[in-house]
Design a protein around this motif. Structure first.
Motif, mmCIF file in Angstrom:
data_model
loop_
_atom_site.group_PDB
_atom_site.id
_atom_site.type_symbol
_atom_site.label_atom_id
_atom_site.label_comp_id
_atom_site.label_asym_id
_atom_site.label_seq_id
_atom_site.Cartn_x
_atom_site.Cartn_y
_atom_site.Cartn_z
ATOM 1 N N ARG A 131 18.795 4.879 59.336
ATOM 2 C CA ARG A 131 18.092 5.544 58.235
ATOM 3 C C ARG A 131 17.166 4.569 57.504
ATOM 4 O O ARG A 131 16.025 4.906 57.157
ATOM 5 N N ALA B 217 11.524 8.241 65.682
ATOM 6 C CA ALA B 217 11.902 9.051 64.513
ATOM 7 C C ALA B 217 11.041 8.773 63.294
ATOM 8 O O ALA B 217 11.398 9.161 62.187
ATOM 9 N N HIS C 287 5.583 15.044 53.588
ATOM 10 C CA HIS C 287 5.886 15.724 54.847
ATOM 11 C C HIS C 287 6.402 14.739 55.884
ATOM 12 O O HIS C 287 7.300 15.054 56.672
ATOM 13 N N ALA D 154 10.039 13.911 55.080
ATOM 14 C CA ALA D 154 10.912 15.039 55.398
ATOM 15 C C ALA D 154 11.072 15.204 56.908
ATOM 16 O O ALA D 154 12.179 15.441 57.405
ATOM 17 N N ALA D 155 9.968 15.054 57.644
ATOM 18 C CA ALA D 155 10.029 15.189 59.100
ATOM 19 C C ALA D 155 10.870 14.076 59.718
ATOM 20 O O ALA D 155 11.666 14.321 60.634
ATOM 21 N N SER D 156 10.719 12.858 59.209
ATOM 22 C CA SER D 156 11.495 11.734 59.723
ATOM 23 C C SER D 156 12.992 11.943 59.486
ATOM 24 O O SER D 156 13.815 11.710 60.371
ATOM 25 N N ALA D 157 13.339 12.385 58.266
ATOM 26 C CA ALA D 157 14.739 12.604 57.938
ATOM 27 C C ALA D 157 15.349 13.695 58.804
ATOM 28 O O ALA D 157 16.485 13.564 59.295
ATOM 29 N N ARG D 158 14.615 14.769 58.998
ATOM 30 C CA ARG D 158 15.112 15.874 59.826
ATOM 31 C C ARG D 158 15.286 15.442 61.278
ATOM 32 O O ARG D 158 16.309 15.718 61.916
ATOM 33 N N LEU D 159 14.287 14.769 61.827
ATOM 34 C CA LEU D 159 14.365 14.318 63.208
ATOM 35 C C LEU D 159 15.512 13.328 63.389
ATOM 36 O O LEU D 159 16.247 13.386 64.382
ATOM 37 N N ASP E 156 18.295 13.149 61.654
ATOM 38 C CA ASP E 156 19.560 13.885 61.624
ATOM 39 C C ASP E 156 19.887 14.464 63.006
ATOM 40 O O ASP E 156 21.034 14.397 63.471
ATOM 41 N N ILE E 157 18.881 15.006 63.660
ATOM 42 C CA ILE E 157 19.093 15.583 64.995
ATOM 43 C C ILE E 157 19.463 14.503 66.001
ATOM 44 O O ILE E 157 20.389 14.673 66.810
ATOM 45 N N ASP F 277 23.000 13.174 65.483
ATOM 46 C CA ASP F 277 23.974 14.116 66.013
ATOM 47 C C ASP F 277 24.096 13.962 67.528
ATOM 48 O O ASP F 277 25.195 14.079 68.093
#
Length: 244
Positions: free
Chosen positions: A112, A213, A222, A225-230, A232-233, A236
């Motif tokens: 992160r 990422a 944006h 937000a896109a980096s954080a979402r990607l 997270d995926i 996982d």
């Protein structure tokens, strides 16, 4: 060399493109050097290490001759930026090891922090090529544009391969890359031993997550937000799953 936060100015104040100076730079020369290094990080981060020196000079708002006075060739500038990025990632990995007791938390913290700082955009290509064969090497994506023609690989939308900067054998960047791989390897081994990381995940996989990422988007909010979402995926996908 450590480049976190305000240490940027201190790091560049006493070093020229060849790695060192015996006397301090004049105020204007120091300011120009800081502008060139900052511009180089931005340009190479957006366009890859194949971007021309003219683009760096334009972004720094100096003449291209000023850039070449500090860095006699693009190879020297690329090496400087790659070494600094490697050192910054190594510091982030060590910080995660020292501040997180839980193995998965330490690995996730490193990822992160590194992605949020945009570190993956300037990763030296050699650290992404550990434990992969030649066919896989040329498919490692890095930021925008089409694949470089020198790879012979078909282009992928919005991704490009970064041209490998010339690396002297047994040079400082080789040592820095080895240190980075060692420290990240500790994060990987701890998480794997705890059963929290998929057993097939390698150090190169973790660094590839960092490289992919951190998309380059025109709007900072944006992009974050896109980096954080990607991420997270991707995180996982790295975690081990219970059997049965």
């Amino acid at each position: 060399m450590h480049l976190q936060g305000s240490s940027w100015s201190a790091a560049v104040a006493s070093a020229d493109g060849n790695g060192g100076r015996s006397t301090p730079l004049r105020v204007d020369a120091q300011r120009n050097l800081e502008h060139v290094l900052r511009a180089a990080r931005e340009v190479f981060g957006e366009l890859g290490y194949g971007a021309p020196m003219e683009d760096v000079a334009r972004r720094a708002r100096v003449g291209v001759g000023t850039v070449y006075r500090r860095f006699p060739s693009k190879d020297v500038l690329v090496r400087r930026i790659a070494e600094e990025e490697t050192a910054r990632l190594t510091d982030q990995a060590r910080s995660a090891l020292g501040q997180e007791n839980e193995p998965w938390s330490a690995l996730a913290r490193f990822l992160r922090t590194s992605v949020a700082s945009g570190a993956g955009r300037l990763l030296p290509p050699q650290v992404l090529r550990v434990g992969v064969d030649a066919e896989t090497e040329i498919r490692v994506p890095q930021q925008r544009q089409a694949a470089l023609a020198t790879t012979g690989s078909p282009a992928q939308p919005e991704l490009r391969l970064v041209e490998q900067p010339p690396v002297a054998q047994d040079g400082p960047d080789d040592a820095g890359a080895a240190t980075l791989l060692e420290v990240v390897g500790q994060l990987v081994e701890r998480a794997r031993a705890a059963g929290e990381l998929r057993p097939d995940v390698t150090v190169a996989d973790v660094l590839l997550v960092i490289a992919t990422a951190a998309p380059s988007l025109p709007d900072a909010a944006h992009q974050a937000a896109a980096s954080a979402r990607l991420l997270d995926i991707l995180l996982d996908g790295l975690r081990s799953r219970p059997v049965g």
